[in-house]
Design an enzyme around this catalytic site. Structure first.
Site, mmCIF file in Angstrom:
data_model
loop_
_atom_site.group_PDB
_atom_site.id
_atom_site.type_symbol
_atom_site.label_atom_id
_atom_site.label_comp_id
_atom_site.label_asym_id
_atom_site.label_seq_id
_atom_site.Cartn_x
_atom_site.Cartn_y
_atom_site.Cartn_z
ATOM 1 N N PRO A 177 0.752 -1.379 -0.248
ATOM 2 C CG PRO A 177 0.013 -0.874 2.069
ATOM 3 C CD PRO A 177 0.574 -2.044 1.362
ATOM 4 C CB CYS A 178 3.300 2.746 -2.493
ATOM 5 S SG CYS A 178 2.393 2.551 -4.021
#
Length: 156
Positions: free
Chosen positions: A125-126
């Site tokens: 989850p950047c």
């Protein structure tokens, strides 16, 4: 190597994998991701579990993913990406926080660079990483998509 495409509430997604696990997930409207599928076999059945988990996520039933991942990157990038997976659904962290988590607080820019090279969007989850000032910063899928994902997760 395998690939499939699927629709999401945020646009079409391209997913690739090797025998070891997912190698990429990208929103096709964004500026990153696999564009050359030469040597890849279109095999939606190979991605059955991935597609199920994505559908659950988009239906609001899933907050974490349990999938084999095989992103290609340097050892530093791998470390940053692994650390990204510790950011909870509905939460955001800064690049500074991420640098501190990898025990290198001066590596904020390097962490940002590794974050921008994350090949498995959403699952790693950047999009949950924002500026220290609370502002949205860079996202391969574009800032509009980043904002939509964070709003969807209730983070902003």
């Amino acid at each position: 190597m395998f690939y499939t495409k699927t629709q999401s509430p945020f646009g079409e997604i391209l997913i690739t994998a090797s025998q070891k696990g997912l190698t990429s997930l990208s929103f096709l409207a964004g500026s990153a991701g696999v564009t050359d599928l030469k040597g890849f076999e279109n095999n939606p059945l190979y991605f059955k579990d991935t597609l199920t988990q994505l559908a659950q996520y988009f239906d609001g039933e899933r907050k974490t993913f349990n999938l084999a991942l095989a992103p290609k990157g340097t050892p530093f990038q791998q470390y940053v990406w692994q650390t990204l997976t510790t950011i909870n659904y509905g939460d955001t962290k800064s690049y500074r926080w991420l640098a501190e988590q990898i025990k290198n607080p001066k590596a904020v820019r390097a962490v940002g660079g590794a974050n921008s090279k994350n090949p498995i969007a959403l699952i790693i989850p950047c999009h949950r990483v924002i500026g220290s000032n609370g502002k949205l910063t860079g996202y391969a899928g574009g800032l509009t998509l980043k904002e939509q994902l964070l709003t969807f997760e209730g983070a902003i």
